[in-house]
Motif scaffolding. Sequence first.
Motif, PDB file in Angstrom:
ATOM      1  N   ILE A 167       4.146  -7.741   5.597  1.00 24.94           N
ATOM      2  CA  ILE A 167       4.536  -8.249   4.280  1.00 24.94           C
ATOM      3  C   ILE A 167       5.949  -8.507   3.828  1.00 24.94           C
ATOM      4  O   ILE A 167       6.370  -9.341   3.345  1.00 24.94           O
ATOM      5  CB  ILE A 167       3.704  -7.321   3.299  1.00 24.94           C
ATOM      6  CG1 ILE A 167       2.241  -7.372   3.366  1.00 24.94           C
ATOM      7  CG2 ILE A 167       4.118  -7.429   1.847  1.00 24.94           C
ATOM      8  CD1 ILE A 167       1.446  -6.421   2.852  1.00 24.94           C
ATOM      9  N   ARG A 225       1.425  -3.514   8.990  1.00 26.15           N
ATOM     10  CA  ARG A 225       0.825  -4.255   8.003  1.00 26.15           C
ATOM     11  C   ARG A 225       1.986  -4.648   6.891  1.00 26.15           C
ATOM     12  O   ARG A 225       2.328  -5.895   6.471  1.00 26.15           O
ATOM     13  CB  ARG A 225      -0.240  -3.971   7.460  1.00 26.15           C
ATOM     14  CG  ARG A 225      -0.980  -4.704   6.053  1.00 26.15           C
ATOM     15  CD  ARG A 225      -2.264  -3.791   5.660  1.00 26.15           C
ATOM     16  NE  ARG A 225      -2.876  -4.724   4.378  1.00 26.15           N
ATOM     17  CZ  ARG A 225      -2.335  -4.613   3.293  1.00 26.15           C
ATOM     18  NH1 ARG A 225      -1.480  -3.629   2.979  1.00 26.15           N
ATOM     19  NH2 ARG A 225      -2.558  -5.080   2.482  1.00 26.15           N
ATOM     20  N   GLN A 226       2.597  -3.329   6.529  1.00 30.41           N
ATOM     21  CA  GLN A 226       3.686  -3.357   5.479  1.00 30.41           C
ATOM     22  C   GLN A 226       4.922  -4.208   5.918  1.00 30.41           C
ATOM     23  O   GLN A 226       5.670  -5.047   5.555  1.00 30.41           O
ATOM     24  CB  GLN A 226       4.084  -2.060   5.171  1.00 30.41           C
ATOM     25  CG  GLN A 226       5.133  -1.994   3.928  1.00 30.41           C
ATOM     26  CD  GLN A 226       4.660  -2.814   2.732  1.00 30.41           C
ATOM     27  OE1 GLN A 226       3.528  -2.721   2.293  1.00 30.41           O
ATOM     28  NE2 GLN A 226       5.583  -3.767   2.384  1.00 30.41           N
ATOM     29  N   TYR A 280      10.475  -6.004  -4.377  1.00 31.93           N
ATOM     30  CA  TYR A 280      10.908  -6.604  -3.218  1.00 31.93           C
ATOM     31  C   TYR A 280      12.424  -7.012  -3.087  1.00 31.93           C
ATOM     32  O   TYR A 280      12.841  -7.792  -2.412  1.00 31.93           O
ATOM     33  CB  TYR A 280      10.144  -7.798  -2.961  1.00 31.93           C
ATOM     34  CG  TYR A 280       8.499  -7.461  -2.644  1.00 31.93           C
ATOM     35  CD1 TYR A 280       8.442  -7.010  -1.610  1.00 31.93           C
ATOM     36  CD2 TYR A 280       7.806  -7.788  -3.815  1.00 31.93           C
ATOM     37  CE1 TYR A 280       7.010  -6.644  -1.392  1.00 31.93           C
ATOM     38  CE2 TYR A 280       6.373  -7.795  -3.459  1.00 31.93           C
ATOM     39  CZ  TYR A 280       5.955  -7.041  -2.234  1.00 31.93           C
ATOM     40  OH  TYR A 280       4.698  -6.634  -1.998  1.00 31.93           O
ATOM     41  N   ALA A 329       6.817 -13.021   9.485  1.00 30.38           N
ATOM     42  CA  ALA A 329       5.848 -12.141   9.864  1.00 30.38           C
ATOM     43  C   ALA A 329       5.300 -11.577  11.072  1.00 30.38           C
ATOM     44  O   ALA A 329       5.101 -10.394  11.118  1.00 30.38           O
ATOM     45  CB  ALA A 329       4.311 -12.937   9.144  1.00 30.38           C
TER      46      ALA A 329
END
Length: 156
Positions: free
Chosen positions: A75, A71-72, A4, A144
């Motif tokens: 995240i 979705r990614q 990350y 998000a």
Amino acid sequence: MSEYITEIKWGLILTASSICWAVLERLLGFHTTRIASHSLFSYLYILVAIILYYLALREIRSADRFRMDWRQGMISGIVIGLVVMILAPLTQAIIHQFISPDYFSNAIDQAINAGYVSPDDAPKYFNLSSYMMQSMIVPMPFGALVSSILASFMKD
């Protein structure tokens, strides 16, 4: 954690950009003579943040770590927002102690004079602790949501 690193970098960039935005607000008088319009001007920062989230997602996608989908993106946005959230109290301290130390007294005076709040309630809202708490609430859901939407449009 190292997977990350790009998100952490962009969280730091977003944090730095919010400090730069506060300097711009101060220079343009939105912490002093134009304080009545401060909240409206501050909303423009949302556009800056969206652009920075887009650039972050573009870099993450180009690193080819994974296929970018909503979705990614979500995240990645949560991780970026987490970095911003963790740094938010420090960011607010820098803004209100070094960049614009008179902001709260100016905001209190303006809010009372405009009749938005009573003299007793104004200091309860316009203070460093309150702003630190408020600034910690928004980054993760904002990151998000914005990242999910942007990633939906960023096809590989």
